[in-house]
Design a protein around this motif. Sequence first.
Motif, mmCIF file in Angstrom:
data_model
loop_
_atom_site.group_PDB
_atom_site.id
_atom_site.type_symbol
_atom_site.label_atom_id
_atom_site.label_comp_id
_atom_site.label_asym_id
_atom_site.label_seq_id
_atom_site.Cartn_x
_atom_site.Cartn_y
_atom_site.Cartn_z
ATOM 1 N N UNK A 128 68.080 45.875 45.473
ATOM 2 C CA UNK A 128 67.155 47.013 45.427
ATOM 3 C C UNK A 128 67.804 48.264 44.840
ATOM 4 N N UNK A 129 69.138 48.237 44.664
ATOM 5 C CA UNK A 129 69.804 49.351 44.002
ATOM 6 C C UNK A 129 69.588 49.323 42.491
ATOM 7 N N UNK A 131 67.088 46.808 40.849
ATOM 8 C CA UNK A 131 65.822 46.214 40.430
ATOM 9 C C UNK A 131 64.659 47.002 41.022
ATOM 10 N N UNK A 132 63.798 47.604 40.185
ATOM 11 C CA UNK A 132 62.675 48.410 40.690
ATOM 12 C C UNK A 132 61.734 47.621 41.596
ATOM 13 N N UNK A 133 61.479 46.370 41.254
ATOM 14 C CA UNK A 133 60.573 45.571 42.081
ATOM 15 C C UNK A 133 61.188 45.297 43.449
ATOM 16 N N UNK A 134 62.489 45.020 43.466
ATOM 17 C CA UNK A 134 63.173 44.783 44.746
ATOM 18 C C UNK A 134 63.191 46.049 45.589
ATOM 19 N N UNK A 135 63.391 47.199 44.940
ATOM 20 C CA UNK A 135 63.360 48.476 45.654
ATOM 21 C C UNK A 135 61.980 48.710 46.273
ATOM 22 N N UNK A 136 60.935 48.480 45.476
ATOM 23 C CA UNK A 136 59.579 48.695 45.977
ATOM 24 C C UNK A 136 59.282 47.783 47.167
ATOM 25 N N UNK A 137 59.723 46.541 47.076
ATOM 26 C CA UNK A 137 59.498 45.597 48.170
ATOM 27 C C UNK A 137 60.246 46.028 49.421
ATOM 28 N N UNK A 138 61.496 46.477 49.256
ATOM 29 C CA UNK A 138 62.286 46.931 50.403
ATOM 30 C C UNK A 138 61.616 48.113 51.092
ATOM 31 N N UNK A 139 61.128 49.068 50.306
ATOM 32 C CA UNK A 139 60.505 50.253 50.890
ATOM 33 C C UNK A 139 59.150 49.923 51.519
ATOM 34 N N UNK A 140 58.431 48.985 50.904
ATOM 35 C CA UNK A 140 57.157 48.555 51.485
ATOM 36 C C UNK A 140 57.375 47.906 52.851
ATOM 37 N N UNK A 141 58.384 47.052 52.923
ATOM 38 C CA UNK A 141 58.670 46.375 54.183
ATOM 39 C C UNK A 141 59.177 47.365 55.222
ATOM 40 N N UNK A 142 60.016 48.320 54.796
ATOM 41 C CA UNK A 142 60.519 49.335 55.715
ATOM 42 C C UNK A 142 59.377 50.193 56.252
ATOM 43 N N UNK A 143 58.422 50.543 55.392
ATOM 44 C CA UNK A 143 57.288 51.358 55.822
ATOM 45 C C UNK A 143 56.483 50.647 56.905
ATOM 46 N N UNK A 144 56.383 49.327 56.801
ATOM 47 C CA UNK A 144 55.649 48.558 57.803
ATOM 48 C C UNK A 144 56.364 48.579 59.154
#
Length: 374
Positions: A128-129, A131-144
């Motif tokens: 996620x550092x 890859x933009x898609x990996x970053x977005x997925x990490x933040x989406x999961x964290x938000x949940x």
Amino acid sequence: MSVTIDIAGLPTERISFAPSPLAELCMALHALSQPAHHPGLASWTNATAAALDPGLADRLLEGDFMWRSSFSDIFMPFAGIPGGTGLPAPVLTEELDALDRMDDERFVMAALEHCWLALYNEGGGPSPLKDPAARAKALETAAARGPRQLDFSIRLLDDTAGVRVWLRRLLEDCDEAFFHETWKRIGPQQAADARHKTEVLRHKGLPAVLKEVSSALSVDEGLRTITADKMVNGSATATDPRIGPGLVFIPTHFGWPHLLVLHAPGWRPVVHYPLGSPELASAPGSVELLQRRMEALAHPMRMSLCRSLARAPYTTSELATVYGITAPEVSRHLAVLKKAGLLQTRRQGRYVQHQLDLTAVARIGSDFIEGILR
């Protein structure tokens, strides 16, 4: 369900027992954040929490997801540094130095374990550092998971170096506030236990020492696979050439009822085992046995039969008469209860009498708690 560790071809001298002050600090922080998991530590957790500086207590809330509901692997940096010794250091400062040597990608993935668990345990994927898609997925999961997890994850990805400095300072302040004195008291006991188990391994072999470590651990006859009986599935290898061969067992005073197994790909496997746990006096059953017992008791007719069997011994024909069902039906239900280890059976003259094993039934609640927390 279980976690397995492949040790095929691993020399015995690469199996080590050693205490880790950083791993123990993680467990101490967990006990402070989840005192209900550790009623035996109530005196320590109450006194320590009451004495905490309010500013430090607030700072601990910022990152408590790294030790509250899961245990971040960043607290075992020795297991994640390729080419290292693979062993914890004897003092906290040296272990924090090892954490500083961990590369950013590995640090971030381990710190995000709370919201990235499936991908992390499967061995990676894009960083996620980078890859933009990996970053977005990490933040989406964290938000949940919650606003604090999201805020931390954003900080971690945008300012990794700053978060690393923040985390080290936080852990150093915990050491000054309460952990240094605690470690002075329990560290020597853990070192003594590690020496003892090293001798057991050397003179009696792996099966004997695993039996001493935990009843939840076993090894196959060929000494190729160690199995940890846990309510989770996972696997690791102790001979991964990327990180170097080795398996480490770390004792903990704060850990019971948790038996932790670090099994992330690219890390050396670590077993973090509790000392002085109640299981030494009364070993809990396996997860499979617990499931069998709960399923056996869930059937309405077997629950009714248990009401009678808890009060007095009965024969099959007596139960059939009481409940208005056939003797073969009763026998089938009794067979399920017996297979689950919940019946005591004895012969009285020409008759076979059955009675509910109340001790085994009473253990189900504590076994369930130990199983899900293990």
